[in-house]
Design a protein around this motif. Sequence first.
Motif, mmCIF file in Angstrom:
data_model
loop_
_atom_site.group_PDB
_atom_site.id
_atom_site.type_symbol
_atom_site.label_atom_id
_atom_site.label_comp_id
_atom_site.label_asym_id
_atom_site.label_seq_id
_atom_site.Cartn_x
_atom_site.Cartn_y
_atom_site.Cartn_z
ATOM 1 N N LEU A 57 34.332 44.343 121.449
ATOM 2 C CA LEU A 57 33.295 43.372 121.794
ATOM 3 C C LEU A 57 33.152 42.309 120.701
ATOM 4 C CD1 LEU A 57 30.634 45.821 123.267
ATOM 5 C CD2 LEU A 57 31.927 44.103 124.541
ATOM 6 N N GLY A 58 33.396 42.718 119.454
ATOM 7 C CA GLY A 58 33.355 41.758 118.353
ATOM 8 C C GLY A 58 34.464 40.721 118.464
ATOM 9 N N ILE A 59 35.655 41.161 118.848
ATOM 10 C CA ILE A 59 36.769 40.225 119.059
ATOM 11 C C ILE A 59 36.433 39.264 120.189
ATOM 12 C CG2 ILE A 59 39.174 40.075 119.832
ATOM 13 C CD1 ILE A 59 39.663 42.708 118.327
ATOM 14 N N SER A 60 35.817 39.796 121.256
ATOM 15 C CA SER A 60 35.386 38.937 122.363
ATOM 16 C C SER A 60 34.413 37.877 121.862
ATOM 17 C CB SER A 60 34.734 39.786 123.464
ATOM 18 O OG SER A 60 34.288 38.980 124.531
ATOM 19 N N GLY A 61 33.484 38.286 120.991
ATOM 20 C CA GLY A 61 32.532 37.339 120.404
ATOM 21 C C GLY A 61 33.209 36.276 119.562
ATOM 22 N N SER A 62 34.309 36.635 118.902
ATOM 23 C CA SER A 62 35.042 35.663 118.093
ATOM 24 C C SER A 62 35.671 34.585 118.952
ATOM 25 C CB SER A 62 36.145 36.371 117.285
ATOM 26 O OG SER A 62 35.573 37.166 116.280
ATOM 27 N N PHE A 63 36.132 34.976 120.134
ATOM 28 C CA PHE A 63 36.724 33.991 121.030
ATOM 29 C C PHE A 63 35.659 33.041 121.581
ATOM 30 C CE2 PHE A 63 40.528 36.402 120.694
ATOM 31 C CZ PHE A 63 41.547 35.558 121.094
ATOM 32 N N VAL A 64 34.427 33.538 121.702
ATOM 33 C CA VAL A 64 33.321 32.649 122.062
ATOM 34 C C VAL A 64 33.173 31.563 120.999
ATOM 35 C CG1 VAL A 64 30.821 32.490 122.332
ATOM 36 C CG2 VAL A 64 32.063 34.365 123.408
ATOM 37 N N ALA A 65 33.180 31.984 119.745
ATOM 38 C CA ALA A 65 33.044 31.025 118.643
ATOM 39 C C ALA A 65 34.242 30.086 118.581
ATOM 40 C CB ALA A 65 32.892 31.780 117.322
ATOM 41 N N LEU A 66 35.439 30.636 118.800
ATOM 42 C CA LEU A 66 36.646 29.817 118.744
ATOM 43 C C LEU A 66 36.626 28.733 119.820
ATOM 44 C CD1 LEU A 66 39.393 29.380 117.405
ATOM 45 C CD2 LEU A 66 40.373 30.987 119.056
ATOM 46 N N GLY A 67 36.166 29.099 121.026
ATOM 47 C CA GLY A 67 36.051 28.122 122.101
ATOM 48 C C GLY A 67 35.072 27.021 121.740
ATOM 49 N N SER A 68 33.962 27.405 121.092
ATOM 50 C CA SER A 68 32.958 26.424 120.673
ATOM 51 C C SER A 68 33.512 25.483 119.606
ATOM 52 C CB SER A 68 31.712 27.145 120.132
ATOM 53 O OG SER A 68 31.154 27.975 121.114
ATOM 54 N N ILE A 69 34.400 26.005 118.758
ATOM 55 C CA ILE A 69 34.983 25.197 117.691
ATOM 56 C C ILE A 69 36.005 24.208 118.248
ATOM 57 C CG2 ILE A 69 36.466 25.278 115.640
ATOM 58 C CD1 ILE A 69 35.200 28.024 115.043
ATOM 59 N N LEU A 70 36.886 24.706 119.128
ATOM 60 C CA LEU A 70 37.972 23.874 119.639
ATOM 61 C C LEU A 70 37.485 22.837 120.652
ATOM 62 C CD1 LEU A 70 40.841 26.482 120.142
ATOM 63 C CD2 LEU A 70 40.571 24.832 118.295
ATOM 64 N N GLY A 71 36.418 23.189 121.399
ATOM 65 C CA GLY A 71 35.955 22.328 122.485
ATOM 66 C C GLY A 71 35.691 20.882 122.087
ATOM 67 N N PRO A 72 34.804 20.635 121.117
ATOM 68 C CA PRO A 72 34.495 19.242 120.751
ATOM 69 C C PRO A 72 35.712 18.469 120.258
ATOM 70 C CG PRO A 72 32.825 20.737 119.895
ATOM 71 C CD PRO A 72 33.928 21.600 120.416
ATOM 72 N N ALA A 73 36.534 19.105 119.410
ATOM 73 C CA ALA A 73 37.714 18.419 118.881
ATOM 74 C C ALA A 73 38.710 18.115 120.002
ATOM 75 C CB ALA A 73 38.376 19.278 117.805
ATOM 76 N N LEU A 74 38.954 19.109 120.858
ATOM 77 C CA LEU A 74 39.881 18.930 121.969
ATOM 78 C C LEU A 74 39.354 17.887 122.952
ATOM 79 C CD1 LEU A 74 42.564 20.030 123.033
ATOM 80 C CD2 LEU A 74 41.285 21.774 124.275
ATOM 81 N N GLY A 75 38.039 17.965 123.231
ATOM 82 C CA GLY A 75 37.431 17.004 124.142
ATOM 83 C C GLY A 75 37.512 15.590 123.603
ATOM 84 N N GLY A 76 37.252 15.449 122.304
ATOM 85 C CA GLY A 76 37.327 14.126 121.693
ATOM 86 C C GLY A 76 38.721 13.537 121.771
#
Length: 493
Positions: free
Chosen positions: A156-175
């Motif tokens: 579940l902790g690894i799953s939580g890390s992917f939540v954070a990773l998605g939040s990190i990549l999203g703005p940069a990728l979107g921009g």
Amino acid sequence: MNNKTNITNNDIKEKANIQNNSKSYKNKWIMLGVLVTQPFMACIDGSIINVALPTIRENLGITMSSAEWIVSSYLIVISAAILIFGRLGDLKSKSKVFLKGILVFVLGSLFCSLSPNIELLVISRIIQAIGAAMIMATNQGLIADIFPLNERGKALGISGSFVALGSILGPALGGAIISYLSWHFIFLINIPIGLIAYFIGMKTLPVKESNSDETMDKIGATVFVLSILFLFTSILLSQNLGFKNIFIISGLVMGIIFLIIFLIIESKVDKPMLDLSLFKVSSFSINLVCAFISFATINAINIILPFYFTDILKYTPAGISVLMLFNPIVLLFVAPLSGALSDKIGSKKLTLLGLFGTTSIIFGMSFLNEYSTKLHIILLLSLLGLSSGIFNSPNTNIVMSSVPKDKLGIAGSTNALIRNLGLAFGVSLSTSILYSRMSRLAGYRVLEAIPGKDYIFVYGMKGVYITLSIVCLCAFLLSLIDKLKTSKNNKSV
């Protein structure tokens, strides 16, 4: 869950079969790779769409209030459908619901990318949201089903890390996409990720057909959907109209009435959609409340800070995006460590530590003002990411470990629903307090920062953070009381 406390009969059975479980699922880490694509895709999609909204608004020639429904429709439909698919996962097969959800999400993403106007885009987002609800309703239950008790927190902790990773990549990728390509491409990135996850999942995920003759409680499901539609639509519209608006009040009242009717129906039918007996387990109920408060608090902060950075500190969009990364970056590394640690020392201690840390940090944020430095802000956001990372995975572990295996689907979907409710409530609570305090100090209705009067915004923001810290303190005390009560009961056994 603390291995020395809060042990249910189901946990005892699981502990006795840990070795068998490990042998049964030799590909469990590959399965986890498939299952974590959902939070990863959802977080990328959520953060990208926020970045792209101004561009979409301009391209489609719509107002900002119309553009907000691209986000709002997605959130409302997920919340309305998630319990239904959680129940279907328990009745049929969680894996089948999960895999079909990926296909629906991919199809919705394709339609979004092809939408020529706001009407078709919102309809496509609704299709996408149905797929997301199917995935969200089952992925936590599948993780809890696949991994034995002594590895569940780590997973579940690894799953939580992917939540954070998605939040990190999203703005940069979107921009990058908005800068060099059309906004339509922000939805296309979901398609290859989703299809790869689907085909690997088809080969690896265990498909357990239920032998139960139970059927879906259709009346209860319908009433629940109506309740969520009224409640969520009213909460989201209240950001612009205010809670005193007659339509908002009427919508909230209707939502509460339908919710009460739903609970009455579920308490009387033989095979309810939502098994209310689950809420009699204190660990399940209390940790759901704590999750609601945690997500409401974090989302409230994420709503207020960009306005503070832009209007008060005059930071550039690039500077703001960098500052907002510190929270998820720390969360990315802390979440799996916290999950793994919860398998060894128990989850309750870590949830208490996380809640106490969050309470303290948010109170510290109430001292932010027109002169706060970047270093001060970075420190607070990093500590907030640390506290959130410590809390999230153990909290989910407790929720999912406190129910029988045949209820994992509905438990996971209930947990996801509570988090979505927290996200929506956090936005409404924070903006309502902010604008109310600003209006009181200004002497007239205020809905944004007033040029040349930064102190008014800071005054409103201070009230938001003090309120949030008090709410978080209540969650900490509630969790502490549950911990002490459980310890006392175990000593007396």
